[in-house]
Structure formats: C-alpha cells, structure tokens
Write a protein that holds these residues in place. Structure first.
Motif, short mmCIF file in Angstrom:
data_model
loop_
_atom_site.label_atom_id
_atom_site.label_comp_id
_atom_site.label_asym_id
_atom_site.label_seq_id
_atom_site.Cartn_x
_atom_site.Cartn_y
_atom_site.Cartn_z
N SER A 143 0.83 -1.21 0.00
CA SER A 143 0.00 0.00 0.00
C SER A 143 0.86 1.25 0.00
O SER A 143 0.56 2.23 -0.69
CB SER A 143 -0.92 0.00 1.23
N TYR A 144 1.94 1.22 0.78
CA TYR A 144 2.85 2.37 0.78
C TYR A 144 3.53 2.52 -0.59
O TYR A 144 3.73 3.63 -1.07
CB TYR A 144 3.92 2.22 1.86
N GLN A 145 3.86 1.41 -1.21
CA GLN A 145 4.48 1.46 -2.54
C GLN A 145 3.52 2.06 -3.56
O GLN A 145 3.91 2.87 -4.41
CB GLN A 145 4.90 0.06 -2.99
N ARG A 146 2.24 1.69 -3.45
CA ARG A 146 1.23 2.24 -4.36
C ARG A 146 1.17 3.76 -4.20
O ARG A 146 1.09 4.49 -5.19
CB ARG A 146 -0.14 1.62 -4.04
N ARG A 147 1.22 4.22 -2.96
CA ARG A 147 1.21 5.66 -2.74
C ARG A 147 2.45 6.30 -3.35
O ARG A 147 2.37 7.33 -4.00
CB ARG A 147 1.15 5.96 -1.24
N GLY A 148 3.61 5.67 -3.14
CA GLY A 148 4.84 6.21 -3.71
C GLY A 148 4.79 6.29 -5.22
O GLY A 148 5.27 7.26 -5.82
N ASP A 149 4.19 5.30 -5.85
CA ASP A 149 4.07 5.30 -7.31
C ASP A 149 3.12 6.40 -7.78
O ASP A 149 3.35 7.06 -8.79
CB ASP A 149 3.58 3.95 -7.81
N LEU A 150 2.03 6.61 -7.05
CA LEU A 150 1.06 7.63 -7.44
C LEU A 150 1.62 9.04 -7.28
O LEU A 150 1.27 9.94 -8.05
CB LEU A 150 -0.21 7.51 -6.58
N ILE A 151 2.46 9.22 -6.30
CA ILE A 151 2.98 10.57 -6.03
C ILE A 151 3.77 11.10 -7.23
O ILE A 151 3.67 12.28 -7.56
CB ILE A 151 3.83 10.58 -4.75
N GLY A 152 4.53 10.24 -7.88
CA GLY A 152 5.26 10.67 -9.06
C GLY A 152 4.32 11.24 -10.11
O GLY A 152 4.60 12.29 -10.71
N ASN A 153 3.20 10.56 -10.33
CA ASN A 153 2.21 11.06 -11.30
C ASN A 153 1.56 12.35 -10.84
O ASN A 153 1.32 13.26 -11.64
CB ASN A 153 1.13 10.00 -11.53
N LEU A 154 1.27 12.43 -9.54
CA LEU A 154 0.67 13.64 -9.00
C LEU A 154 1.61 14.83 -9.18
O LEU A 154 1.20 15.89 -9.64
CB LEU A 154 0.34 13.46 -7.52
N VAL A 155 2.86 14.63 -8.85
CA VAL A 155 3.85 15.72 -8.97
C VAL A 155 3.96 16.17 -10.42
O VAL A 155 3.98 17.37 -10.70
CB VAL A 155 5.22 15.28 -8.41
N LYS A 156 4.00 15.23 -11.35
CA LYS A 156 4.11 15.60 -12.77
C LYS A 156 2.88 16.37 -13.23
O LYS A 156 2.99 17.34 -13.98
CB LYS A 156 4.30 14.34 -13.62
#
Length: 199
Positions: free
Chosen positions: A46-59
C-alpha cells in the motif's frame, strides 16, 4: 518383564504426547507469525502504491501550475526517504517500525502541504487528471490505514499467543519474538487546528 515394560510404555506415551503438543503449538505460532508477516507485505504494498502515485501527481501538478517550488521539492524528498526506508518483515522491532513510520509520516505531511498549496490554483483543481490522482491518493491513504489495522490485529494475536502459558515455553525455546505494532504519531490524539486565512 511386564513390570519393566509398563514404565517404558508410559514414558513413551508421555514423550509422544509432549512431542505432539510441541509440534502443534510450534506450527500454530509459525502460522500466526507467517500471517502477520504476509500482512506486513500488504502494508508495504500500500505504501508502494502511494509512492508510485505521487510521481504522477507531482508531474500533473508541475505541468499544470507554477506554484511554490519548495513544496514540490519537499514532496519529492519525502517520497525518496519513504521509499528508501524498509523493514525486514522477520525483524519488526519497535525502533525499526518507528523509523519506518517517521519516514511515511514525513511523506503524508508533505502531501498535505502540496494539496493545500494546490487549493490556490483553480485551473489545476478543475483538471480531470489532478482530481483523479487526488481521489486515488485519498483511496490509497484509506487502504494504508486498513492494511495497518489488519497487521496490528494479526501481530497482536500472535504477540498474545506467545505470552500465554504454556505456549510461552515453546515460544522461548523456538525463539519466537514479539512483533512491533503500528502506533499513532505523537500528538495525533489532539484534534488538528483548522484555520482559514482569507487575507
């Protein structure tokens, strides 16, 4: 001859009963610890999923608004720390869990600041991609909480089992150690102050 056989049979039966009890109890503890360890993997996922989403959010945010670079930098750094802090599921000590939680809390805090900063950008708030990512992040935070609670349930049951008599004798002999549990961050028992600054 028969008199000599009776004590041997009794000793043999006693050894068999105690051996069976030891094996069954040991296997039960192995299963409980394994379930908690598997649940820990779900927490990390679940933490990894959040980490992956953050990259997209930042972009998405970066491409749609020219906002405070410090906030974006904080999110990127916090994500880096959070994804580099890992724990071996077989060695969940309170100290290691606290370090892991601290890194994840730093990321949560940076994300909150990012989302508050974004509120000042109406074009971005209306952006379909941003709204979808924001929704995904909210869902991910809920998943993380659910997975942490499930881990605490399983690890708590295991910790109770290894402390109960007579199971604790086998736990000590076989080296079953207690698992650390998630706890709230210091001060989280207090309601947050919400301020609206319209100046």
């Amino acid at each position: 001859m028969k008199k000599l056989l009776i004590p041997l049979v009794i000793i043999g039966v006693l050894i068999f009963v105690l051996g069976s009890w030891y094996v069954n109890t040991n296997n039960s503890l192995v299963d409980m610890k394994g379930q908690a360890t598997k649940q820990w993997a779900n927490v990390e996922s679940s933490y990894q999923r959040r980490g992956d989403l953050i990259g997209n959010l930042v972009k998405t945010v970066q491409g749609a608004a020219d906002f405070e670079r410090g906030t974006l930098k904080d999110v990127i750094e916090a994500r880096s720390k959070a994804t580099s802090t890992t724990i071996d599921a077989n060695n969940l000590t309170p100290e290691k869990l606290a370090a892991f939680q601290q890194a994840q809390s730093g990321l949560s805090s940076a994300l909150s600041r990012l989302l508050v900063t974004v509120e000042r950008y109406p074009d971005l708030k209306a952006n379909k991609n941003f709204l979808e990512l924001q929704s995904q992040l909210e869902g991910t935070e809920n998943r993380i909480n659910v997975e942490r609670n499930r881990f605490n349930d399983l690890a708590g049951d295991y910790n109770i089992a290894i402390e109960k008599i007579p199971t604790n004798f086998i736990a000590n002999i076989a080296g079953f150690d207690a698992l650390a549990l998630f706890s709230s961050d210091p001060g989280s028992e207090n309601a947050p102050d919400v301020e609206f600054d319209f100046n």
